[in-house]
Write a protein that holds these residues in place. Structure first.
Motif, PDB file in Angstrom:
ATOM      1  N   PHE B 229      84.006  56.616  40.814  1.00 10.80           N
ATOM      2  CA  PHE B 229      83.186  56.369  39.618  1.00 10.80           C
ATOM      3  C   PHE B 229      81.990  57.523  39.422  1.00 10.80           C
ATOM      4  N   ALA B 230      81.400  58.065  40.565  1.00 10.11           N
ATOM      5  CA  ALA B 230      80.551  59.091  40.198  1.00 10.11           C
ATOM      6  C   ALA B 230      81.043  60.384  40.308  1.00 10.11           C
ATOM      7  N   ASP B 231      80.206  61.306  40.708  1.00 14.20           N
ATOM      8  CA  ASP B 231      80.809  62.741  40.378  1.00 14.20           C
ATOM      9  C   ASP B 231      80.829  63.661  41.844  1.00 14.20           C
ATOM     10  N   THR B 232      81.572  64.353  41.776  1.00 12.36           N
ATOM     11  CA  THR B 232      81.765  65.344  42.902  1.00 12.36           C
ATOM     12  C   THR B 232      80.777  66.420  42.652  1.00 12.36           C
ATOM     13  N   ILE B 233      79.801  66.858  43.255  1.00 15.06           N
ATOM     14  CA  ILE B 233      78.754  68.036  42.862  1.00 15.06           C
ATOM     15  C   ILE B 233      78.667  69.019  43.866  1.00 15.06           C
ATOM     16  N   VAL B 234      78.783  70.399  43.471  1.00 11.70           N
ATOM     17  CA  VAL B 234      78.509  71.550  44.125  1.00 11.70           C
ATOM     18  C   VAL B 234      77.443  72.213  43.392  1.00 11.70           C
ATOM     19  N   GLY B 235      76.439  72.335  44.236  1.00  5.22           N
ATOM     20  CA  GLY B 235      75.102  73.040  44.025  1.00  5.22           C
ATOM     21  C   GLY B 235      75.083  74.446  43.605  1.00  5.22           C
ATOM     22  N   GLU B 236      74.102  75.003  42.818  1.00  6.74           N
ATOM     23  CA  GLU B 236      74.022  76.524  42.590  1.00  6.74           C
ATOM     24  C   GLU B 236      74.383  77.432  43.792  1.00  6.74           C
ATOM     25  N   ARG B 237      75.231  78.344  43.481  1.00  6.68           N
ATOM     26  CA  ARG B 237      75.259  79.413  44.415  1.00  6.68           C
ATOM     27  C   ARG B 237      75.866  79.138  45.738  1.00  6.68           C
ATOM     28  N   THR B 238      76.479  77.743  45.827  1.00  8.45           N
ATOM     29  CA  THR B 238      77.055  77.543  47.025  1.00  8.45           C
ATOM     30  C   THR B 238      78.568  78.220  46.750  1.00  8.45           C
ATOM     31  N   LYS B 239      78.979  78.671  48.256  1.00 10.63           N
ATOM     32  CA  LYS B 239      80.168  79.574  48.246  1.00 10.63           C
ATOM     33  C   LYS B 239      81.124  78.771  49.044  1.00 10.63           C
ATOM     34  N   ILE B 240      82.268  78.676  48.683  1.00  8.37           N
ATOM     35  CA  ILE B 240      83.590  78.091  49.359  1.00  8.37           C
ATOM     36  C   ILE B 240      84.557  78.982  49.335  1.00  8.37           C
ATOM     37  N   ASP B 241      84.885  79.073  50.794  1.00  9.25           N
ATOM     38  CA  ASP B 241      85.758  79.795  51.234  1.00  9.25           C
ATOM     39  C   ASP B 241      87.337  79.330  50.778  1.00  9.25           C
ATOM     40  N   ASN B 242      88.344  80.157  51.222  1.00 14.29           N
ATOM     41  CA  ASN B 242      90.022  79.684  50.726  1.00 14.29           C
ATOM     42  C   ASN B 242      90.258  78.569  51.417  1.00 14.29           C
ATOM     43  N   LEU B 243      91.190  77.589  50.908  1.00 11.81           N
ATOM     44  CA  LEU B 243      91.632  76.480  51.478  1.00 11.81           C
ATOM     45  C   LEU B 243      90.752  75.395  52.084  1.00 11.81           C
ATOM     46  N   CYS B 244      89.946  75.226  51.388  1.00  8.62           N
ATOM     47  CA  CYS B 244      89.201  73.897  51.878  1.00  8.62           C
ATOM     48  C   CYS B 244      89.199  72.771  51.068  1.00  8.62           C
ATOM     49  N   GLN B 245      88.956  71.665  51.439  1.00  6.16           N
ATOM     50  CA  GLN B 245      89.016  70.435  50.969  1.00  6.16           C
ATOM     51  C   GLN B 245      87.562  69.831  50.749  1.00  6.16           C
ATOM     52  N   ILE B 246      87.407  69.614  49.566  1.00  3.18           N
ATOM     53  CA  ILE B 246      86.051  68.846  49.291  1.00  3.18           C
ATOM     54  C   ILE B 246      86.544  67.551  48.528  1.00  3.18           C
ATOM     55  N   ALA B 247      86.257  66.316  49.108  1.00  3.45           N
ATOM     56  CA  ALA B 247      86.819  65.117  48.640  1.00  3.45           C
ATOM     57  C   ALA B 247      85.808  64.523  47.634  1.00  3.45           C
ATOM     58  N   HIS B 248      86.362  63.381  47.250  1.00  6.26           N
ATOM     59  CA  HIS B 248      85.514  62.634  45.960  1.00  6.26           C
ATOM     60  C   HIS B 248      84.063  62.231  46.441  1.00  6.26           C
ATOM     61  N   ASN B 249      83.293  62.292  45.509  1.00  6.88           N
ATOM     62  CA  ASN B 249      81.850  61.951  45.604  1.00  6.88           C
ATOM     63  C   ASN B 249      81.007  62.853  46.691  1.00  6.88           C
ATOM     64  N   VAL B 250      81.572  63.644  47.074  1.00  9.34           N
ATOM     65  CA  VAL B 250      80.519  64.689  48.034  1.00  9.34           C
ATOM     66  C   VAL B 250      79.473  65.385  47.064  1.00  9.34           C
ATOM     67  N   VAL B 251      78.674  65.537  47.686  1.00  9.22           N
ATOM     68  CA  VAL B 251      77.413  66.491  46.983  1.00  9.22           C
ATOM     69  C   VAL B 251      76.877  67.567  47.997  1.00  9.22           C
ATOM     70  N   LEU B 252      77.316  68.705  47.447  1.00  5.89           N
ATOM     71  CA  LEU B 252      76.660  69.941  48.287  1.00  5.89           C
ATOM     72  C   LEU B 252      75.521  70.545  47.574  1.00  5.89           C
ATOM     73  N   GLY B 253      74.433  70.738  48.503  1.00  6.95           N
ATOM     74  CA  GLY B 253      73.222  71.348  47.794  1.00  6.95           C
ATOM     75  C   GLY B 253      73.598  72.807  47.339  1.00  6.95           C
ATOM     76  N   ARG B 254      72.489  73.629  47.381  1.00  7.79           N
ATOM     77  CA  ARG B 254      72.496  74.932  46.862  1.00  7.79           C
ATOM     78  C   ARG B 254      72.880  75.934  47.950  1.00  7.79           C
ATOM     79  N   SER B 255      73.273  77.015  47.704  1.00  5.89           N
ATOM     80  CA  SER B 255      73.567  78.146  48.636  1.00  5.89           C
ATOM     81  C   SER B 255      74.195  77.559  49.974  1.00  5.89           C
ATOM     82  N   VAL B 256      75.132  76.623  49.875  1.00  5.10           N
ATOM     83  CA  VAL B 256      75.636  76.233  51.168  1.00  5.10           C
ATOM     84  C   VAL B 256      76.784  76.942  51.323  1.00  5.10           C
ATOM     85  N   ILE B 257      77.267  77.370  52.506  1.00  6.40           N
ATOM     86  CA  ILE B 257      78.326  78.067  53.015  1.00  6.40           C
ATOM     87  C   ILE B 257      79.625  77.291  53.553  1.00  6.40           C
TER      88      ILE B 257
END
Lengths: 338, 338, 338
Positions: B229-257
């Motif tokens: 119902f809500a959003d999945t959010i990836v914060g500013e300058r967060t960097k995600i590599d190849n072949l990752c899985q970010i599931a529903h409703n996850v919230v990642l902050g800023r500059s996360v690796i």
């Protein structure tokens, strides 16, 4: 199982003699014995060439209909009377060479940049997005939505009320009704079968199919490889998350759950209603019963009986695993206090 | 959060009575109570149907604006006075059925093989490769490069100076400026939510979005699912590599690796500046603080406070994990010497 | 290695002075020193800007041809006489900024929705499916099959008798003969290089290539990133399964096997004939010898000599790992009996 000519074009027929010439193997028996197809040794019908590896021990019983075989020198004694055969240094490699001379996967044929083959049967109640490519002889049922840039190979059959996400691809596959594939799913690619050859590693060709039964869901960028000779089968209402790998000849039962990064190796069986947590890996040929739970990150190398719960790597019954984890933590924190 | 009608088309309005008929649930209260949308129980506004599972205990406080609910028999007592409700054997399943009767994801609508929707707003300073498909109401900002064969669903908003790699797909997503997606990234697919139903497993529908803030980078073939119902959010300058899985409703902050094969389960929170090594897995609903480091291959099942470094499976503070590893090696090599 | 202008368009030339203005770094030496390209410090030729991190210790010897450098304050003393240099607070970040001012990856240029570039060289004996996109200056050899919706970037060279599966993409890549990529493979995307900058994390640009030698096979949805300055190289007949990640600057030998979910971090070397089981991870810069076996799920952080077999996480010689597993199980089941 015979090779499905919707997916694999026949290139002609060989004889024991011509196959020997092709592979450098020694022919024994009637040189005119026709070789019309290929099969696993326990399922071969007349004219279908099978192979035995090593001494041929520990393998399923030979099909009583089998009449032509390729073996190594050590397995000559296991060839039934009346069966013509080839003796090769590398029986599987010779079998591969002969298979490639008999059949060619149809998706290797030119499509002349026609996006929708005139011989595809697309129900008027199906919806196709822009950029969709449908091969010869494929069929798409009523109410099925094909998102943009999906590639559907020759002969692929998709039932009613399905949903195929953007950029997914399907080859050598039969889908029931209400099947959902999310974006980028890869159905029916050739499996990972590597054989040593005279110059280094060789790919083993695959002549099976993928069968997805009704109400199956497959996650984004998940891969389900087709079988070598038999089929890879996913049972009704089984739900597979993103980025999973289902290898050749796997059979999953009904209402199985496979969470993200699940890796199921070749020929594994999983029974109805089992639940695999995230990043579970199962080694090839392992049998998992019905109603089994595997904890996230489990690496399973052994068979598991119905209803059990296992975890850890190598996986073991969950209580044993938790006991080990707790005991080890206790020992080392005691150590610290000394 | 209301359902975003750029992504989900409304199919009409139900009443408590018609919803009861649809699901076989028992209606309690005013049968004419309108059901116009769906929501989580802690966020529902009037007319938005929420559900309680089990006895309804251990769940967030109900929204004070909530006026219509679906519950199981055991949670009748938790329904606030004045709230109309349905009693269903499987509340979540009934909620899913009603949700599907109210809304339909727009990417299921026919696109009539028009690659660029006339209602899309594409800045003349954006560059589109061959084979790109853009849905109705989507927008692409100045200086953004869309590589060939990318699929952009209806309503998707992409800011300026972005880069979307070949064959990637986006649905139900809002992207800031300078966002990079590498080839084959899958943004906004439906999440993995499985509910037992009368015939076996059912997929739970998803009505949220994915939000990628400025300067986010997403690797090749990585998947970021939209929220329930809500959003999945990836914060500013967060960097995600190849072949990752970010599931529903996850919230990642800023500059996360997040390094390759990172698997972040549903509703996980990760604070600013945290670093996740390769193949890190995090179980659902876990909270990871800011500035946390998780060693490669860690499998995390518990919350981690700001600034800590953890490793192992199940993950624990890195010193404890290293102590266990070293102690176990020492014990068994001593054993060997005996 | 010079930057390959088939893949990266030159944007002009800088001087020490203009580069200082661009980055805010302090110039030392001849302000007119031209900067024409970028390189690693041990390979730089005149005019190719390299950088030293930290105090510059523990890094390979500087190329004798190097004449322009960017360093931090702590590494001033390591700049050879006669070399002009920039002093920056974050040398790698300054180097990235200058690199981006010198070169632009060609796949960021507009393709004007022309699917097949008129400057591509496609052999008449190659077969192209519908929806295939081929960039400027790319070449495809005789007998190679390109399945539908594949994207081939500018300058990519593909040899004879190759097979590129549906929806795969290639950039900055050189492929030998008989190379097979299954559906959705991602070759030559930018690698995962993250640098802290003044506003948070920054992506490091990549100017290398991917080289796939003859008879290499790459599985479905597998990713092979291009090098930073040098190349990522996969040797003859190496076979990579589905959903693997091969990072920047990796060098795999001949006839190496990488099973599903294999994750090989930056700059790793793997010798000829080594076998990596499913879900093996290798930390960056690790060197694996020839003929090595790594058991499924191994997480390797150290170099391994030729012919050894390792397993576990952190990986160790397989006997040691098995001894630990067995000993731990024995201790805790004895515990249980007490």
């Amino acid at each position: 199982m015979a090779v499905d000519t919707r997916f694999y074009a026949s290139l002609g027929v060989l004889t024991l003699e011509s196959a020997a010439a092709l592979t450098g193997a020694e022919p024994v028996g009637d040189p005119a014995t026709p070789i019309t197809a290929i099969a696993a040794a326990d399922q071969a019908k007349p004219g279908e060439l099978a192979f035995l590896e090593g001494e041929g021990a520990g393998q399923p019983a030979l099909s009583p209909d089998l009449n032509v075989l390729v073996v190594g020198d050590a397995a000559r004694g296991r060839v039934p009377e009346g069966v013509s055969y080839l003796v090769a240094r590398q029986p599987r490699l010779a079998h591969n060479i002969i298979a490639r001379a008999l059949f060619k996967p149809r998706h290797q044929q030119a499509q002349e940049r026609v996006a929708l083959s005139p011989s595809a049967e697309i129900h008027p109640g199906a919806e196709l997005g822009a950029g969709v490519v449908v091969g010869a002889g494929a069929a798409i049922g009523e109410g099925t939505v094909i998102c943009p840039n999906v590639v559907i190979g020759p002969g692929v059959q998709i039932g009613r009320n399905g949903f195929i996400g953007a950029g997914a691809s399907l080859h050598c596959a039969l889908l029931g009704d209400h099947v959902t594939l999310l974006a980028g799913a890869r159905i029916g690619e050739t499996g990972f079968g590597v054989t040593p050859g005279p110059n280094g590693l060789e790919d083993a060709p695959h002549f099976g199919r993928v069968i997805l039964q009704d109400h199956v869901t497959v996650g984004a960028n998940t891969c389900i490889d087709r079988g070598v000779f038999a089929d890879t089968i996913v049972g009704e209402r089984t739900k597979i998350d993103n980025l999973c790998q289902i290898a050749h000849n796997v059979v999953l039962g009904r209402s199985v759950i496979v969470a993200a990064f699940g890796g199921i190796s070749g020929s594994v069986r999983v029974g109805d209603g089992s639940m695999l947590g995230g990043r579970v890996g199962i080694a090839d040929h392992v049998k998992v019963g019905a109603g089994v739970s595997l904890a996230g990150s489990a690496g399973l190398f052994r068979d598991v009986a119905d209803g059990e719960t296992w975890g850890g790597t190598p996986a073991k019954p969950i209580r044993q695993w938790m006991r080990e984890v707790a005991w080890l933590a206790k020992q080392t924190s005691a150590k610290k206090r000394d």
